[in-house]
Design an enzyme around this catalytic site. Structure first.
Site, PDB file in Angstrom:
ATOM      1  N   ASP A 128      46.110  51.442  44.387  1.00  0.00           N
ATOM      2  CA  ASP A 128      47.160  52.648  44.406  1.00  0.00           C
ATOM      3  C   ASP A 128      46.644  53.774  45.199  1.00  0.00           C
ATOM      4  OD1 ASP A 128      48.918  51.799  42.496  1.00  0.00           O
ATOM      5  OD2 ASP A 128      47.788  52.804  40.960  1.00  0.00           O
ATOM      6  N   TYR A 129      45.553  53.471  45.784  1.00  0.00           N
ATOM      7  CA  TYR A 129      44.829  54.867  46.741  1.00  0.00           C
ATOM      8  C   TYR A 129      45.026  54.480  48.028  1.00  0.00           C
ATOM      9  CZ  TYR A 129      42.175  54.840  42.218  1.00  0.00           C
ATOM     10  OH  TYR A 129      41.683  54.763  40.852  1.00  0.00           O
TER      11      TYR A 129
END
Length: 852
Positions: free
Chosen positions: A618-619
């Site tokens: 997600d990052y």
């Protein structure tokens, strides 16, 4: 498929030339541009890029043409040898830069200026040049010239403080695979495309792009950087999870044949998945009805306010431990698909390479290296079919290139220099459109580069919103559509203002959605679709992260949208992509990180995997989505046509572990956990100190990250410790005696203050940094200098703190004007001003209970 040559002749960036002056710290940026079709010329010194000396090596033959690290990030580029220590070759480099569109470089601050290739010199040479500097802490500031390593950078960026087992030293993400500079480089690729958009549509001018790896890597903390500013409890680490407000949240469990990522969380965004899991646990006799039927919607708040004792949550975790011990990874993955539970296996690199999902999507590219092998000697691997990670996204109009093997050192020197027109000093002019070339007073155009770009944002959770946040930072008008019926899970995740669990008080949500306008609309009702179609007619870009087929189920799939709006761009971002046996896998970045191989190599050799902090993909994947959207916009600028982009979080993120995947496909080995040690230099580790770390006055959890990246740094450290008798140890000897050296260093650091040690070691030229959590990060002089934390207005809190942009454009800087919207904060404004609805139409929507 074979990729000996670039089989797609014209990628979206085919008109552009890039000069790549990076090494392993930045070469991923050029790798992204070359996949999109750019002509990327890698300038290397006579001895070759330092990346060529990084292991592992194909067939275990240590040779500059065999580095898997170099292979991973340099396919499709052209290699030119220039000795920038000589005036003649500096002039040749300048001639190439004069005709280039983009320069990526990873020089230390001040190094390029000393060569005559600094920011001002290059801007004077080529005013249309987009110049991207990829550095550890940014181009200026009190830490700009600090000695660094990947470990020290991660220590500075909060993510390391919250990664690993709570009873041992904190760990870096990636294991022995460096990540911090790769995060900055991948972000730099998209940043360059934003600057290109400004040049091609508005100003005709280039500008400088200033990347900071510390800022890029801090995104991997899931906004834990903000806890201190928001008066929230500081996040602490726990292997495979997180410790929040004294509660150890477990997100990974052992199973019959390994480990699995399990999102066992609570609140509106997670309730249904947790109910499904507990139904299964009950069916198999591992819990009673009362346990199965707990109030999973309120359970997190019940733990925080004392209605549910922590001991009961610990009992629940034990129930799940006993249950998962009876299941294999394959059984758990099957259940994720059939029972709609949030579970994926913790995969090794072998399992990733053998993935049926990746095979179905034809992700891998087989590349012929046989001519290189014949130059170097015999091999133990099939040099005619080296398997590489492939396209980071699927584009309908401008598919990414299948790239030839990485270049031999200097392979294209004669070819490229022959292209130079000696009389004119450059072979070509930058590809600036005539419509903007020489715009009157162009230098005064400093408004946001994406001003006028309209984005309809259906993203939720973290990966998608983090990408659209970047577009909003640089001027795009982003309308975020939400529904109270299916509240964004991120609204129920810390940090909260003052630890109060208010959906409009989540610092994580506000950080990911700063600068966007919020529309609350009940999309479960058919009448809402008329509003959505009006917004589609308004938009240039549509972003969505629903499960595959959801948009089509509403009659708004790509085929329907494209038929109505052939010029619109639509991008879908989900865990595994829109097709394949795992396409319908629902979940979060923790699951994608686990199944994509990021969890397994992060940990201790004698323990279960710890994994990077929670939702690592997600990052990382938002950087690739930004690049994809900007590439699609560039294609639309050139042709007037829109297109569809299918981005799999997993497929994009796998490029960050490409050397480990190549180690599997070439050498047959699985990348294993090795705590904080490095493949190349030694010693390296996180060593306990008496004070000055992430816990403030907590003497049990203060650490300093130390790396000796060369013999000189080791000699300096040995002298500081008072062990000059060890100063002459070479790298191989230090690796062999690593345990002994760790004990010596630990004994020295344990009684010292971390800040004092960091200052002392930096003064001696040793890469060292305290392991910072939110309190230390908030007052870090470099963070303050870069204005990374900014206070902005907020619709409910009055003001809030969010992170600033993670890169700086010199002429068209970001503008972060307000925090993420409260639910439906801008609904009336959007309906009346953007869609021009009159009062009667809005009243109809209200009566139909569409507005929330």
């Amino acid at each position: 498929m074979s990729a000996e040559t670039n089989t797609v002749l014209h990628g979206v960036l085919a008109d552009y030339r890039v000069i790549d002056l990076t090494d392993e710290r930045g070469h991923l940026a050029g790798a992204i541009w070359v996949q999109m079709g750019a002509d990327v010329i890698a300038i290397e010194p006579p001895e070759g890029s330092s990346a060529r000396r990084l292991g592992p090596f194909a067939g275990d033959v240590e040779h500059p043409e065999r580095s898997l690290h170099h292979w991973a990030y340099n396919r499709g580029k052209r290699s030119v040898v220039l000795d920038l220590r000589t005036p003649q070759d500096v002039d040749r480099a300048k001639a190439l830069i004069a005709g280039a569109d983009v320069v990526f470089e990873s020089f230390e601050p001040g190094e390029a200026e000393a060569l005559g290739l600094g920011r001002e010199a290059l801007a004077g040479l080529n005013p249309a040049l987009i110049h991207v500097s990829i550095t550890a802490f940014g181009s200026d500031g009190p830490k700009a010239n600090w000695a660094v390593s990947d470990l020290a950078l991660q220590a500075s960026a909060v993510n390391m403080a919250i990664t690993g087992d709570k009873d041992r030293a904190p760990l870096r993400a990636g294991g022995t695979l460096p990540q911090a500079m790769h995060n900055a480089a991948s972000e730099g690729a998209g940043a360059a495309l934003i600057a290109l958009w400004d040049r091609q549509t508005r100003s005709g001018l280039g500008q400088h792009v200033d990347m900071s790896a510390q800022q890029s890597m801090s995104q991997a903390s899931m906004s834990s950087t903000l806890n201190t500013s928001l008066n929230a409890t500081v996040t602490k680490r726990i292997a495979g999870g997180a410790s929040l407000q004294g509660i150890d949240i477990q997100l990974m469990w052992p199973c019959a044949d390994g480990h699995a990522s399990v999102t066992f969380l609570f609140g509106p965004g997670f309730r249904a998945f947790t109910e499904n899991l507990m139904d299964w646990v009950y069916e198999e006799g591992f819990c009673d009805e009362a346990t199965r039927d707990k109030n999973w919607n309120e359970y997190a708040m019940m733990l925080l306010d004392g209605r549910e004792p922590i001991s009961e949550y610990e009992r629940l975790k034990q129930v799940l431990t006993e249950f998962f011990a009876t299941k294999t990874k394959a059984q758990l993955l099957e259940a994720a698909m059939t029972r709609r539970v949030l579970i994926t296996p913790v995969s090794t690199t072998a399992e990733v390479v053998d993935s049926h999902q990746l095979a179905f999507r034809e992700y891998w590219e087989d590349v012929d290296h046989s001519d290189v092998v014949s130059d170097v000697g015999a091999d133990s691997f099939d040099s005619a079919a080296v398997r590489y990670p492939g396209a980071f996204a699927k584009f309908t109009e401008t598919p990414l290139l299948n790239l030839r093997r990485p270049p031999k050192l200097g392979e294209h020197t004669v070819e490229v220099l022959a292209e130079l027109d000696e009389a004119a000093g450059a072979a070509r002019a930058p590809a600036v459109p005539a419509s903007v070339r020489g715009v009157a007073d162009a230098a005064s155009i400093t408004s946001p580069p994406l001003e006028g770009v309209k984005v309809l944002d259906f993203m939720w959770a973290m990966a998608g919103p983090a990408a659209s946040r970047v577009l909003a930072d640089y001027g795009a008008d982003v309308i975020r559509v939400e529904s109270a019926n299916k509240l964004d899970a991120v609204r129920s995740i810390q940090p909260f203002h003052n630890d109060v669990g208010d959906p409009d008080g989540s610092g994580l949500f506000s950080n990911l959605n700063a600068g966007k306008r919020g529309l609350a609309l009940d999309m479960s009702k058919p009448q809402a679709l008329d509003v959505i179609w009006d917004l589609i007619d308004w938009a240039d870009v549509i972003l969505e992260s629903f499960s595959p087929k959801a948009m089509a189920g509403w009659g708004m799939g790509w085929s329907q949208v494209h038929q109505r709006r052939p010029d619109v761009i639509m991008a879908s971002s989900c865990l595994m992509g829109q097709t394949g046996p795992l396409a319908m896998l629902a979940g979060f970045g923790t699951m994608a990180a686990a199944v994509s191989g990021f969890f397994y190599p992060v940990g201790w050799p004698d323990r279960a995997p710890a994994g990077p902090f929670t939702a690592y993909t997600d990052y990382t994947s938002p950087r690739w989505l930004v690049a994809a959207v900007m590439g699609a916009l560039e294609h639309r600028r050139q042709t007037g046509r829109g297109q569809y982009v299918d981005l799999s979080q997993s497929e994009a993120a796998l490029h960050l572990m490409a050397p480990a995947l190549l180690e599997r496909t070439t050498n047959g080995r699985i990348w294993e956990a090795a705590d904080n040690r490095d493949l190349v230099f030694a010693p390296q580790g996180a060593y306990q100190t008496a004070s000055g770390g992430p816990a403030g006055d907590d003497h049990d959890d203060n650490w300093i990250a130390v790396s000796c990246v060369d013999d000189g740094q080791w000699a300096a450290l040995a002298g500081a410790i008072g062990r000059s008798d060890l100063a002459s140890l070479n790298t191989a000897e230090r690796h062999a005696r690593h345990d002994e050296l760790d004990d010596i260093i630990s004994a020295w650091t344990r009684g010292r203050d971390g800040y004092d040690l960091m200052t002392e070691l930096q003064a001696a030229g040793v890469a060292a940094h305290i392991v910072q959590n939110s309190p230390e990060f908030t007052v870090d002089p470099q963070v303050v200098h870069r204005q990374h934390l900014v206070e902005v207005p907020h619709g409910k809190q009055g003001t809030t703190t969010v992170e600033n942009t993670r890169f700086v454009l010199s002429r068209t800087p970001a503008q972060v004007s307000y925090g993420g919207p409260t639910l439906g904060e801008h609904s009336f404004e959007i309906l009346t001003e953007t869609l021009a609805y009159d009062g009667d139409r809005i009243a109809e929507l209200a009566v139909a209970e569409l507005l929330e």
